[in-house]
Design a protein around this motif. Sequence first.
Motif, PDB file in Angstrom:
ATOM      1  N   ILE A   1       4.451 -30.996  22.132  1.00 32.27           N
ATOM      2  CA  ILE A   1       4.620 -32.046  21.122  1.00 32.27           C
ATOM      3  C   ILE A   1       3.571 -31.830  20.043  1.00 32.27           C
ATOM      4  O   ILE A   1       2.374 -32.020  20.274  1.00 32.27           O
ATOM      5  CB  ILE A   1       4.475 -33.460  21.716  1.00 32.27           C
ATOM      6  N   GLY A   2       4.017 -31.376  18.888  1.00 39.61           N
ATOM      7  CA  GLY A   2       3.113 -31.207  17.753  1.00 39.61           C
ATOM      8  C   GLY A   2       2.192 -30.013  17.852  1.00 39.61           C
ATOM      9  O   GLY A   2       1.199 -29.944  17.121  1.00 39.61           O
ATOM     10  N   ILE A   3       2.484 -29.068  18.728  1.00 39.21           N
ATOM     11  CA  ILE A   3       1.679 -27.851  18.856  1.00 39.21           C
ATOM     12  C   ILE A   3       2.610 -26.640  18.867  1.00 39.21           C
ATOM     13  O   ILE A   3       3.801 -26.751  19.161  1.00 39.21           O
ATOM     14  CB  ILE A   3       0.807 -27.852  20.129  1.00 39.21           C
ATOM     15  N   ALA A   4       2.069 -25.476  18.545  1.00 41.54           N
ATOM     16  CA  ALA A   4       2.882 -24.270  18.412  1.00 41.54           C
ATOM     17  C   ALA A   4       3.387 -23.787  19.772  1.00 41.54           C
ATOM     18  O   ALA A   4       2.679 -23.883  20.776  1.00 41.54           O
ATOM     19  CB  ALA A   4       2.058 -23.172  17.751  1.00 41.54           C
ATOM     20  N   PRO A   5       4.617 -23.283  19.831  1.00 41.25           N
ATOM     21  CA  PRO A   5       5.106 -22.664  21.063  1.00 41.25           C
ATOM     22  C   PRO A   5       4.159 -21.548  21.507  1.00 41.25           C
ATOM     23  O   PRO A   5       3.606 -20.821  20.687  1.00 41.25           O
ATOM     24  CB  PRO A   5       6.468 -22.097  20.655  1.00 41.25           C
ATOM     25  N   GLY A   6       3.970 -21.442  22.811  1.00 37.27           N
ATOM     26  CA  GLY A   6       3.043 -20.455  23.345  1.00 37.27           C
ATOM     27  C   GLY A   6       1.662 -21.010  23.606  1.00 37.27           C
ATOM     28  O   GLY A   6       0.828 -20.340  24.219  1.00 37.27           O
TER      29      GLY A   6
ATOM     30  N   TYR B   1       2.810 -38.359  20.736  1.00 37.87           N
ATOM     31  CA  TYR B   1       1.773 -37.515  20.138  1.00 37.87           C
ATOM     32  C   TYR B   1       0.555 -38.356  19.741  1.00 37.87           C
ATOM     33  O   TYR B   1      -0.600 -37.976  19.994  1.00 37.87           O
ATOM     34  CB  TYR B   1       2.328 -36.781  18.921  1.00 37.87           C
ATOM     35  N   ASN B   2       0.815 -39.506  19.131  1.00 40.46           N
ATOM     36  CA  ASN B   2      -0.283 -40.386  18.710  1.00 40.46           C
ATOM     37  C   ASN B   2      -1.056 -40.946  19.903  1.00 40.46           C
ATOM     38  O   ASN B   2      -2.227 -41.331  19.763  1.00 40.46           O
ATOM     39  CB  ASN B   2       0.259 -41.531  17.848  1.00 40.46           C
ATOM     40  N   ALA B   3      -0.432 -40.965  21.080  1.00 39.82           N
ATOM     41  CA  ALA B   3      -1.102 -41.435  22.297  1.00 39.82           C
ATOM     42  C   ALA B   3      -1.888 -40.317  22.977  1.00 39.82           C
ATOM     43  O   ALA B   3      -2.472 -40.533  24.041  1.00 39.82           O
ATOM     44  CB  ALA B   3      -0.072 -42.012  23.269  1.00 39.82           C
ATOM     45  N   GLY B   4      -1.907 -39.131  22.361  1.00 40.65           N
ATOM     46  CA  GLY B   4      -2.679 -38.015  22.916  1.00 40.65           C
ATOM     47  C   GLY B   4      -1.885 -37.053  23.775  1.00 40.65           C
ATOM     48  O   GLY B   4      -2.452 -36.112  24.348  1.00 40.65           O
ATOM     49  N   ILE B   5      -0.570 -37.259  23.869  1.00 40.61           N
ATOM     50  CA  ILE B   5       0.280 -36.393  24.693  1.00 40.61           C
ATOM     51  C   ILE B   5       0.614 -35.121  23.917  1.00 40.61           C
ATOM     52  O   ILE B   5       1.034 -35.179  22.768  1.00 40.61           O
ATOM     53  CB  ILE B   5       1.574 -37.137  25.091  1.00 40.61           C
ATOM     54  N   ARG B   6       0.427 -33.971  24.578  1.00 47.11           N
ATOM     55  CA  ARG B   6       0.671 -32.694  23.916  1.00 47.11           C
ATOM     56  C   ARG B   6       1.772 -31.872  24.574  1.00 47.11           C
ATOM     57  O   ARG B   6       2.198 -30.867  24.016  1.00 47.11           O
ATOM     58  CB  ARG B   6      -0.631 -31.879  23.865  1.00 47.11           C
TER      59      ARG B   6
ATOM     60  N   ASN C   1       8.295 -26.681  20.227  1.00 41.92           N
ATOM     61  CA  ASN C   1       7.695 -27.902  19.687  1.00 41.92           C
ATOM     62  C   ASN C   1       8.795 -28.944  19.581  1.00 41.92           C
ATOM     63  O   ASN C   1       9.696 -28.822  18.748  1.00 41.92           O
ATOM     64  CB  ASN C   1       7.075 -27.634  18.315  1.00 41.92           C
ATOM     65  N   ARG C   2       8.729 -29.972  20.407  1.00 40.91           N
ATOM     66  CA  ARG C   2       9.799 -30.962  20.462  1.00 40.91           C
ATOM     67  C   ARG C   2       9.916 -31.791  19.198  1.00 40.91           C
ATOM     68  O   ARG C   2      10.926 -32.472  18.998  1.00 40.91           O
ATOM     69  CB  ARG C   2       9.597 -31.864  21.686  1.00 40.91           C
ATOM     70  N   LEU C   3       8.937 -31.777  18.330  1.00 40.07           N
ATOM     71  CA  LEU C   3       9.072 -32.477  17.048  1.00 40.07           C
ATOM     72  C   LEU C   3       9.972 -31.703  16.095  1.00 40.07           C
ATOM     73  O   LEU C   3      10.406 -32.245  15.078  1.00 40.07           O
ATOM     74  CB  LEU C   3       7.691 -32.688  16.404  1.00 40.07           C
ATOM     75  N   GLU C   4      10.276 -30.459  16.457  1.00 43.18           N
ATOM     76  CA  GLU C   4      11.096 -29.627  15.582  1.00 43.18           C
ATOM     77  C   GLU C   4      12.482 -29.336  16.152  1.00 43.18           C
ATOM     78  O   GLU C   4      13.435 -29.144  15.407  1.00 43.18           O
ATOM     79  CB  GLU C   4      10.376 -28.303  15.303  1.00 43.18           C
ATOM     80  N   CYS C   5      12.602 -29.260  17.472  1.00 39.59           N
ATOM     81  CA  CYS C   5      13.902 -28.916  18.056  1.00 39.59           C
ATOM     82  C   CYS C   5      13.962 -29.367  19.512  1.00 39.59           C
ATOM     83  O   CYS C   5      12.945 -29.728  20.110  1.00 39.59           O
ATOM     84  CB  CYS C   5      14.168 -27.413  17.959  1.00 39.59           C
TER      85      CYS C   5
END
Length: 320
Positions: A151-156, A246-251, A280-284
């Motif tokens: 969530i909000g971070i790059a794949p890999g 994401y705002n709750a700190g979940i990555r 990245n679940r914010l994208e797909c």
Amino acid sequence: MTSSFPASNTSMRSERNTYVGKGFVHVKNPYLDSMDEDVLYHLDLGTKTHNLPEMFGDVKFVCVGGSPNRMKAFALFMHKELRLEDSEEDVKDICAGTDRYCMYKIGPVLSISHGMGIPSISIMLHELIKLLYHARCCDVTIIRIGTSGGIGIAPGSVVITDRAVDSFFKPRFEQVILDNVVTRSTELDKELAEELFNCSKEIPDFPTLIGHTMCTYDFYEGQGRLDGALCSFSREKGLDYLKRAYNAGIRNIEMESTVFAAMCRLCGLKAAVVCVTLLNRLECDQINSPHDVLVEYQKRPQLLISRFIKQRLGLRDQTS
């Protein structure tokens, strides 16, 4: 790997009294004391049919992951990394008598599959913890290695979990026992997480972070996906949920961490969760990276855990 090991009810009880505390794995079930034999059915092991202390007494590291193939690959990787004298052909599935899980022992390392989701890993953990207990293992570190949605971070990216949370972003695991809902803490070992993070810094081009991990009961609707056979919410609501996470700190999101954290904590096991993100679940919603890229991603948690184990064992790291 099998050997006869007759054990009377009295001897089992005296062993339990002797191996309490001092870093030994413990169980929270008084009824085990009255059992003449403990059959670990889904692992194809038992206290009368196998000499568990002889087979597993030297285990210090347990690594668990969903896929049987991935955990076999990890076992072979650790065999090479630890430079053991025996052949790779000697790395055999200890649980070959059952089709539920696989288990491989490589020196002081145990590699076990747990299937997908809370029910599957829960069954495995019950029997694994009893196995470590009967084998009189002490000072055991257990790590879940796997894949997840970021969530909000790059794949890999590799996420080391500092807090396992449920779908309401709460650090808890709710277990229905009889007709009661029992809430258990999902606290993980903070020092272990920091130690793993420091190990990651020694690996070039290895994106790693510490963050919260959300554990769900489902891969599709439960994770806000729009591509399942059912979808009862709008695209906007699904995206809003992920942004709030994401705002709750979940990555990252997966399906095992809360029960894993809760059970390990109750039984005195230092535990960590290390998962690589595949998207990245914010994208797909769908995993669409090329196969070779996904294979490389899935090796990243294994590489980190290998370095960690060798560091703990005082072995020089020569991983390329």
